[in-house]
Scaffold this motif. Structure first.
Motif, PDB file in Angstrom:
ATOM      1  N   LYS A  66       0.822  -1.223   0.000  1.00 27.35           N
ATOM      2  CA  LYS A  66       0.000   0.000   0.000  1.00 27.35           C
ATOM      3  C   LYS A  66       0.850   1.266   0.000  1.00 27.35           C
ATOM      4  N   SER A  67       2.154   1.131   0.190  1.00 26.35           N
ATOM      5  CA  SER A  67       3.027   2.307   0.168  1.00 26.35           C
ATOM      6  C   SER A  67       3.104   2.867  -1.251  1.00 26.35           C
ATOM      7  N   PRO A  68       3.012   4.184  -1.388  1.00 31.09           N
ATOM      8  CA  PRO A  68       3.148   4.785  -2.721  1.00 31.09           C
ATOM      9  C   PRO A  68       4.502   4.491  -3.376  1.00 31.09           C
ATOM     10  N   SER A  69       5.512   4.162  -2.561  1.00 29.65           N
ATOM     11  CA  SER A  69       6.836   3.902  -3.139  1.00 29.65           C
ATOM     12  C   SER A  69       7.097   2.414  -3.384  1.00 29.65           C
ATOM     13  N   PHE A  70       6.145   1.548  -3.063  1.00 33.55           N
ATOM     14  CA  PHE A  70       6.344   0.113  -3.311  1.00 33.55           C
ATOM     15  C   PHE A  70       6.306  -0.141  -4.813  1.00 33.55           C
ATOM     16  N   TYR A  71       7.323  -0.829  -5.301  1.00 35.83           N
ATOM     17  CA  TYR A  71       7.421  -1.081  -6.737  1.00 35.83           C
ATOM     18  C   TYR A  71       8.211  -2.360  -6.982  1.00 35.83           C
ATOM     19  N   LEU A  72       7.710  -3.194  -7.871  1.00 29.67           N
ATOM     20  CA  LEU A  72       8.420  -4.373  -8.351  1.00 29.67           C
ATOM     21  C   LEU A  72       8.267  -4.446  -9.866  1.00 29.67           C
ATOM     22  N   GLU A  73       9.246  -5.040 -10.523  1.00 27.69           N
ATOM     23  CA  GLU A  73       9.162  -5.268 -11.962  1.00 27.69           C
ATOM     24  C   GLU A  73       8.063  -6.292 -12.243  1.00 27.69           C
ATOM     25  N   PRO A  74       7.421  -6.214 -13.400  1.00 25.95           N
ATOM     26  CA  PRO A  74       6.433  -7.246 -13.750  1.00 25.95           C
ATOM     27  C   PRO A  74       7.077  -8.635 -13.692  1.00 25.95           C
ATOM     28  N   GLY A  75       6.349  -9.590 -13.153  1.00 25.64           N
ATOM     29  CA  GLY A  75       6.854 -10.951 -13.036  1.00 25.64           C
ATOM     30  C   GLY A  75       7.607 -11.219 -11.742  1.00 25.64           C
ATOM     31  N   MET A  76       7.892 -10.176 -10.971  1.00 22.84           N
ATOM     32  CA  MET A  76       8.572 -10.348  -9.685  1.00 22.84           C
ATOM     33  C   MET A  76       7.529 -10.462  -8.579  1.00 22.84           C
ATOM     34  N   ALA A  77       7.945 -11.043  -7.464  1.00 20.92           N
ATOM     35  CA  ALA A  77       7.069 -11.129  -6.300  1.00 20.92           C
ATOM     36  C   ALA A  77       7.891 -10.857  -5.050  1.00 20.92           C
ATOM     37  N   ALA A  78       7.231 -10.362  -4.038  1.00 21.72           N
ATOM     38  CA  ALA A  78       7.884 -10.125  -2.752  1.00 21.72           C
ATOM     39  C   ALA A  78       7.133 -10.913  -1.695  1.00 21.72           C
ATOM     40  N   VAL A  79       7.861 -11.421  -0.733  1.00 23.32           N
ATOM     41  CA  VAL A  79       7.251 -12.141   0.375  1.00 23.32           C
ATOM     42  C   VAL A  79       7.605 -11.388   1.652  1.00 23.32           C
ATOM     43  N   VAL A  80       6.604 -11.045   2.403  1.00 20.28           N
ATOM     44  CA  VAL A  80       6.834 -10.437   3.701  1.00 20.28           C
ATOM     45  C   VAL A  80       6.781 -11.569   4.719  1.00 20.28           C
ATOM     46  N   ALA A  81       7.919 -11.841   5.336  1.00 20.63           N
ATOM     47  CA  ALA A  81       8.004 -12.968   6.253  1.00 20.63           C
ATOM     48  C   ALA A  81       7.498 -12.617   7.645  1.00 20.63           C
ATOM     49  N   LYS A  82       7.538 -11.343   7.994  1.00 16.04           N
ATOM     50  CA  LYS A  82       7.129 -10.952   9.338  1.00 16.04           C
ATOM     51  C   LYS A  82       6.777  -9.475   9.334  1.00 16.04           C
ATOM     52  N   ASP A  83       5.701  -9.146  10.023  1.00 17.17           N
ATOM     53  CA  ASP A  83       5.302  -7.760  10.245  1.00 17.17           C
ATOM     54  C   ASP A  83       5.190  -7.531  11.733  1.00 17.17           C
ATOM     55  N   GLU A  84       5.510  -6.344  12.159  1.00 26.89           N
ATOM     56  CA  GLU A  84       5.253  -5.946  13.535  1.00 26.89           C
ATOM     57  C   GLU A  84       4.428  -4.683  13.451  1.00 26.89           C
ATOM     58  N   ILE A  85       3.245  -4.735  14.023  1.00 28.38           N
ATOM     59  CA  ILE A  85       2.313  -3.614  13.924  1.00 28.38           C
ATOM     60  C   ILE A  85       2.048  -3.092  15.321  1.00 28.38           C
ATOM     61  N   GLU A  86       2.139  -1.777  15.467  1.00 34.36           N
ATOM     62  CA  GLU A  86       1.922  -1.155  16.773  1.00 34.36           C
ATOM     63  C   GLU A  86       0.743  -0.202  16.681  1.00 34.36           C
ATOM     64  N   TYR A  87      -0.248  -0.427  17.523  1.00 41.32           N
ATOM     65  CA  TYR A  87      -1.397   0.463  17.623  1.00 41.32           C
ATOM     66  C   TYR A  87      -1.196   1.330  18.866  1.00 41.32           C
ATOM     67  N   PHE A  88      -1.345   2.631  18.720  1.00 43.45           N
ATOM     68  CA  PHE A  88      -1.174   3.522  19.857  1.00 43.45           C
ATOM     69  C   PHE A  88      -2.484   3.734  20.607  1.00 43.45           C
ATOM     70  N   ASN A  89      -3.597   3.706  19.906  1.00 44.53           N
ATOM     71  CA  ASN A  89      -4.936   3.870  20.470  1.00 44.53           C
ATOM     72  C   ASN A  89      -5.918   3.174  19.545  1.00 44.53           C
ATOM     73  N   PRO A  90      -7.121   2.886  20.034  1.00 43.60           N
ATOM     74  CA  PRO A  90      -8.126   2.346  19.110  1.00 43.60           C
ATOM     75  C   PRO A  90      -8.423   3.378  18.017  1.00 43.60           C
ATOM     76  N   GLY A  91      -8.455   2.935  16.779  1.00 40.16           N
ATOM     77  CA  GLY A  91      -8.787   3.830  15.676  1.00 40.16           C
ATOM     78  C   GLY A  91     -10.286   4.063  15.641  1.00 40.16           C
ATOM     79  N   ARG A  92     -10.697   5.292  15.479  1.00 37.37           N
ATOM     80  CA  ARG A  92     -12.119   5.630  15.463  1.00 37.37           C
ATOM     81  C   ARG A  92     -12.582   5.929  14.044  1.00 37.37           C
ATOM     82  N   VAL A  93     -13.783   5.470  13.726  1.00 41.03           N
ATOM     83  CA  VAL A  93     -14.393   5.728  12.423  1.00 41.03           C
ATOM     84  C   VAL A  93     -14.481   7.240  12.219  1.00 41.03           C
TER      85      VAL A  93
END
Length: 111
Positions: A66-93
């Motif tokens: 979802k990053s605007p700078s994420f880019y791969l050549e056609p035919g390439m793939a990326a695998v994200v092996a691990k994510d760490e996500i930090e929430y500071f507060n509950p997100g409100r609608v």
């Protein structure tokens, strides 16, 4: 792609461009319908404020693709092996959120 760096060339310590998105009531309701989760905390306002955004919606929008700078050549793939996500507060609608990504480690498959 000019001076844009392919995702596989981003190294440890570097960051992808951050992204912002707003969770409107309509967007939130669409997501709740898709996952069939209508718990009160996701649909009702309380004394604390508007309903909270479903955490899985954040997980979907935290993907580095979802990053605007994420880019791969056609035919390439990326695998994200691990994510760490930090929430500071509950997100409100109705609020806008910012997601940022920093590469903390990389490895090359098969050498």
């Amino acid at each position: 792609m000019g001076d844009k760096k392919r995702a596989d060339q981003v190294r440890k310590g570097e960051e992808f461009e951050s992204s912002r998105f707003r969770v409107t009531p309509e967007f939130n309701n669409q997501y709740l319908e898709a996952v069939e989760d209508y718990h009160e905390r996701y649909v009702r306002e309380t004394e604390l404020g508007p309903p909270i955004v479903h955490p899985a919606l954040f997980l979907n929008y935290c993907s580095v693709t979802k990053s605007p700078s994420f880019y791969l050549e056609p035919g390439m793939a990326a695998v994200v092996a691990k994510d760490e996500i930090e929430y500071f507060n509950p997100g409100r609608v109705g609020k806008e959120f910012q997601v940022s990504w920093k590469v903390v480690d990389t490895y090359t498959k098969r050498g």
